[in-house]
Design an enzyme around this catalytic site. Structure first.
Site, PDB file in Angstrom:
ATOM      1  CE1 TYR A  72      -0.966  21.600  -2.775  1.00 46.93           C
ATOM      2  CE2 TYR A  72       0.844  20.506  -3.917  1.00 46.93           C
ATOM      3  CZ  TYR A  72      -0.496  20.560  -3.569  1.00 46.93           C
ATOM      4  OH  TYR A  72      -1.363  19.586  -4.007  1.00 46.93           O
ATOM      5  CE  LYS A  79      -3.257  18.394  -0.335  1.00 48.45           C
ATOM      6  NZ  LYS A  79      -4.745  18.644  -0.342  1.00 48.45           N
ATOM      7  CB  THR A 121      -0.332  15.954  -3.581  1.00 40.88           C
ATOM      8  OG1 THR A 121       0.751  15.991  -4.513  1.00 40.88           O
ATOM      9  CG2 THR A 121       0.126  16.673  -2.315  1.00 40.88           C
ATOM     10  CG  ASP A 122       2.789  12.659  -6.717  1.00 43.36           C
ATOM     11  OD1 ASP A 122       2.589  13.887  -6.560  1.00 43.36           O
ATOM     12  OD2 ASP A 122       3.114  12.164  -7.822  1.00 43.36           O
ATOM     13  CD  GLU A 123       3.460  18.527  -6.000  1.00 44.82           C
ATOM     14  OE1 GLU A 123       4.026  19.468  -5.439  1.00 44.82           O
ATOM     15  OE2 GLU A 123       2.790  18.654  -7.044  1.00 44.82           O
TER      16      GLU A 123
HETATM   17  P1  NAD Z   1      -7.838  23.864  -7.602  1.00 47.25           P
HETATM   18  O1  NAD Z   1      -6.829  24.851  -7.167  1.00 47.25           O
HETATM   19  O2  NAD Z   1      -8.252  23.802  -9.026  1.00 47.25           O
HETATM   20  O3  NAD Z   1      -9.193  24.055  -6.767  1.00 47.25           O
HETATM   21  C1  NAD Z   1      -9.206  24.218  -5.384  1.00 47.25           C
HETATM   22  C2  NAD Z   1     -10.643  24.516  -4.972  1.00 47.25           C
HETATM   23  O4  NAD Z   1     -10.690  24.651  -3.545  1.00 47.25           O
HETATM   24  C3  NAD Z   1     -11.191  25.829  -5.549  1.00 47.25           C
HETATM   25  O5  NAD Z   1     -12.502  25.643  -6.009  1.00 47.25           O
HETATM   26  C4  NAD Z   1     -11.148  26.784  -4.359  1.00 47.25           C
HETATM   27  O6  NAD Z   1     -12.133  27.803  -4.434  1.00 47.25           O
HETATM   28  C5  NAD Z   1     -11.409  25.830  -3.218  1.00 47.25           C
HETATM   29  N1  NAD Z   1     -10.882  26.334  -1.932  1.00 47.25           N
HETATM   30  C6  NAD Z   1      -9.633  26.832  -1.685  1.00 47.25           C
HETATM   31  N2  NAD Z   1      -9.540  27.216  -0.399  1.00 47.25           N
HETATM   32  C7  NAD Z   1     -10.730  26.931   0.186  1.00 47.25           C
HETATM   33  C8  NAD Z   1     -11.239  27.085   1.497  1.00 47.25           C
HETATM   34  N3  NAD Z   1     -10.493  27.608   2.472  1.00 47.25           N
HETATM   35  N4  NAD Z   1     -12.501  26.676   1.748  1.00 47.25           N
HETATM   36  C9  NAD Z   1     -13.278  26.157   0.767  1.00 47.25           C
HETATM   37  N5  NAD Z   1     -12.850  26.000  -0.501  1.00 47.25           N
HETATM   38  C10 NAD Z   1     -11.603  26.381  -0.786  1.00 47.25           C
HETATM   39  O7  NAD Z   1      -7.315  22.449  -7.093  1.00 47.25           O
HETATM   40  P2  NAD Z   1      -7.262  21.021  -7.816  1.00 47.25           P
HETATM   41  O8  NAD Z   1      -6.138  20.995  -8.752  1.00 47.25           O
HETATM   42  O9  NAD Z   1      -8.628  20.682  -8.272  1.00 47.25           O
HETATM   43  O10 NAD Z   1      -6.857  20.115  -6.568  1.00 47.25           O
HETATM   44  C11 NAD Z   1      -7.866  19.539  -5.737  1.00 47.25           C
HETATM   45  C12 NAD Z   1      -7.200  18.729  -4.642  1.00 47.25           C
HETATM   46  O11 NAD Z   1      -6.382  17.708  -5.226  1.00 47.25           O
HETATM   47  C13 NAD Z   1      -6.265  19.525  -3.730  1.00 47.25           C
HETATM   48  O12 NAD Z   1      -6.437  19.065  -2.412  1.00 47.25           O
HETATM   49  C14 NAD Z   1      -4.868  19.198  -4.239  1.00 47.25           C
HETATM   50  O13 NAD Z   1      -3.912  19.293  -3.212  1.00 47.25           O
HETATM   51  C15 NAD Z   1      -5.061  17.783  -4.718  1.00 47.25           C
HETATM   52  N6  NAD Z   1      -4.152  17.354  -5.807  1.00 47.25           N
HETATM   53  C16 NAD Z   1      -4.142  18.025  -6.989  1.00 47.25           C
HETATM   54  C17 NAD Z   1      -3.318  17.588  -8.026  1.00 47.25           C
HETATM   55  C18 NAD Z   1      -3.290  18.284  -9.371  1.00 47.25           C
HETATM   56  O14 NAD Z   1      -2.535  17.851 -10.250  1.00 47.25           O
HETATM   57  N7  NAD Z   1      -4.091  19.308  -9.607  1.00 47.25           N
HETATM   58  C19 NAD Z   1      -2.506  16.464  -7.844  1.00 47.25           C
HETATM   59  C20 NAD Z   1      -2.538  15.797  -6.603  1.00 47.25           C
HETATM   60  C21 NAD Z   1      -3.395  16.260  -5.602  1.00 47.25           C
HETATM   61  P1  TYD Z   2       2.926  22.368 -12.047  1.00 43.10           P
HETATM   62  O1  TYD Z   2       1.912  22.222 -13.124  1.00 43.10           O
HETATM   63  O2  TYD Z   2       3.027  23.675 -11.329  1.00 43.10           O
HETATM   64  O3  TYD Z   2       2.669  21.158 -11.027  1.00 43.10           O
HETATM   65  P2  TYD Z   2       3.586  20.656  -9.779  1.00 43.10           P
HETATM   66  O4  TYD Z   2       4.608  21.667  -9.472  1.00 43.10           O
HETATM   67  O5  TYD Z   2       2.567  20.531  -8.694  1.00 43.10           O
HETATM   68  O6  TYD Z   2       4.165  19.334 -10.218  1.00 43.10           O
HETATM   69  O7  TYD Z   2       4.356  22.031 -12.632  1.00 43.10           O
HETATM   70  C1  TYD Z   2       4.602  20.807 -13.299  1.00 43.10           C
HETATM   71  C2  TYD Z   2       6.043  20.814 -13.759  1.00 43.10           C
HETATM   72  O8  TYD Z   2       6.196  21.827 -14.759  1.00 43.10           O
HETATM   73  C3  TYD Z   2       7.031  21.152 -12.661  1.00 43.10           C
HETATM   74  O9  TYD Z   2       8.228  20.402 -12.857  1.00 43.10           O
HETATM   75  C4  TYD Z   2       7.317  22.625 -12.873  1.00 43.10           C
HETATM   76  C5  TYD Z   2       7.187  22.791 -14.380  1.00 43.10           C
HETATM   77  N1  TYD Z   2       6.700  24.102 -14.831  1.00 43.10           N
HETATM   78  C6  TYD Z   2       7.454  24.832 -15.762  1.00 43.10           C
HETATM   79  O10 TYD Z   2       8.515  24.379 -16.236  1.00 43.10           O
HETATM   80  N2  TYD Z   2       6.987  26.047 -16.153  1.00 43.10           N
HETATM   81  C7  TYD Z   2       5.828  26.579 -15.664  1.00 43.10           C
HETATM   82  O11 TYD Z   2       5.474  27.733 -16.052  1.00 43.10           O
HETATM   83  C8  TYD Z   2       5.071  25.837 -14.720  1.00 43.10           C
HETATM   84  C9  TYD Z   2       3.794  26.380 -14.149  1.00 43.10           C
HETATM   85  C10 TYD Z   2       5.543  24.593 -14.337  1.00 43.10           C
END
Ligand code: NAD
Ligand code: TYD
Length: 333
Positions: free
Chosen positions: A147, A151, A123-125
């Site tokens: 988190y 990562k 993640t970019d985070e």
């Molecule tokens: P999500 O939370 O929707 O899904 C996570 C999945 O991983 C679920 O299906 C869960 O059951 C599975 N999981 C969790 N712990 C596990 C374990 N110990 N063993 C096996 N499976 C397990 O996540 P997402 O939003 O689809 O994110 C997927 C990946 O992308 C993550 O690595 C996250 O850090 C990365 N990512 C997400 C975002 C975003 O905006 N959602 C942005 C940048 C990076």
């Molecule tokens: P989020 O979707 O949790 O993603 P991330 O924290 O990984 O970027 O949050 C996106 C942005 O929205 C972040 O600046 C926090 C804000 N946010 C709210 O203002 N209210 C909310 O209820 C949530 C979940 C997020």
């Protein structure tokens, strides 16, 4: 080619499994997922009978399951993670287990079984927050939340395995994804579904934090490009090029649903809340990738998806979700 996708029952992982099966004929996809609160096999109903697809329920921290699943695999793409910043603040333990120890367990199996490509989804985070400019892949890691620190811990192990053992690794660091099948705890699906039900939209702090929105389909095509064309040992940033303040995003969601701004509630800020994420994506673009989804179109399509799939998210907004919501948003009227 046999690809193991971990976390394939989650938001991005399920979109990626569908993307692979739609794009390639001669491939087998094995989805290894623990099915935590965020894992949902409903996300893959349309492909579950595909002979090229198999599901294994298991934890990436379980070395025996990981070894058995990775045996014979040509590539591993690790999406499995605990992913929600707010949950990492109230309970970091699972983040350390899955995002750090789970990554380690996968790397050990990749090394032992001589898997040819391991792609870590990050993640970019991990770069932390910046008010100006954009992070490149060379920027320092300065994660703010449990988190993003977990990562970053995963990423550092992946890179160390490359240097120490020559393990064939790649990393993608993407910005915030949006689209269908996202668990309704992240801002976009939470706010769309709350607004549909005329519930308050809890905006943290002043609402001026910036996130760069990337449509999940664009992330899938970028991950595919890096998996096939990326150089081993390298990191690739993947961004949508859509930096938007939370408040502007919230107003647009309300507008698209024909709801009033009276649903907006300013609530207490997230501790350690990163102000702005911004990444330079020249490196992945040099592989020939570019995002195809315009943010306005993508957001409209996403709003329509949640409007058209109420059974999917209403089932999720029960039980565990309700408890989480009550605790996280206890100050909300
Ligand atoms: P999500 O939370 O929707 O899904 C996570 C999945 O991983 C679920 O299906 C869960 O059951 C599975 N999981 C969790 N712990 C596990 C374990 N110990 N063993 C096996 N499976 C397990 O996540 P997402 O939003 O689809 O994110 C997927 C990946 O992308 C993550 O690595 C996250 O850090 C990365 N990512 C997400 C975002 C975003 O905006 N959602 C942005 C940048 C990076
Ligand atoms: P989020 O979707 O949790 O993603 P991330 O924290 O990984 O970027 O949050 C996106 C942005 O929205 C972040 O600046 C926090 C804000 N946010 C709210 O203002 N209210 C909310 O209820 C949530 C979940 C997020």
């Amino acid at each position: 080619m046999r690809i193991v996708v971990t976390g394939g029952a989650g938001f991005i992982g399920s979109n990626f499994v569908r993307y692979l099966l739609g794009k390639y004929d001669d491939l087998e996809v094995v989805n290894l997922d623990k099915l935590t609160y965020a894992g949902n096999l409903e996300n893959l109903r349309d492909v579950e009978d595909d002979a090229r697809y198999a599901f294994v329920k298991g934890d990436i921290c379980d070395a025996a399951v990981v070894r058995a699943t990775l045996d014979g695999a040509d590539a591993v793409v690790n999406f499995a993670a605990e992913t929600h910043v707010d949950r990492s603040i109230s309970g970091p333990q699972d983040f350390i287990s899955t995002d750090v120890l789970g990554t380690h367990t996968l790397l050990e199996a990749v090394r032992e079984l001589d898997v040819k490509r391991y792609l870590q989804i990050s993640t970019d985070e991990v770069y932390g927050s910046t008010e100006t400019g954009s992070f490149t892949e060379e920027s320092d890691l300065a994660p703010s939340s449990p988190y993003s620190a977990s990562k970053a811990g995963g990423d550092l192990q992946v890179l160390a395995y490359y240097r120490t053992y020559g393990t064939p690794v790649l990393i993608t660091r993407s910005s915030n994804n949006y689209g269908g099948w996202q668990y309704p705890e992240k801002i976009i699906p939470l706010f769309i579904t709350n607004a549909i039900d005329d519930q308050a939209l809890p905006v943290y702090g002043d609402g001026l934090n910036v996130r760069d929105w990337l449509h999940v389909e664009d992330n899938c095509s970028a991950v595919d490009a890096v998996l096939h064309e990326g150089e081993l040992g390298e990191v690739y940033n993947i961004g949508g090029g859509n930096e938007v303040r939370n408040l502007a995003l919230t107003r647009r969601i309300l507008e698209l649903l024909g709801k009033g701004e009276d649903l907006i509630r300013y609530v207490v800020d997230r501790p350690g809340h990163d102000r702005r994420y911004s990444i330079d994506c020249a490196k992945v673009r040099a592989l020939g990738w570019e995002p195809a989804v315009d943010f306005e179109d993508g957001l409209e399509r996403t709003v329509a998806w949640y409007r058209d799939n109420p059974d999917w998210w209403r089932r999720l907004k029960s039980g565990e979700w309700r408890e989480y919501y009550a605790q996280q948003y206890s100050g909300l009227a």
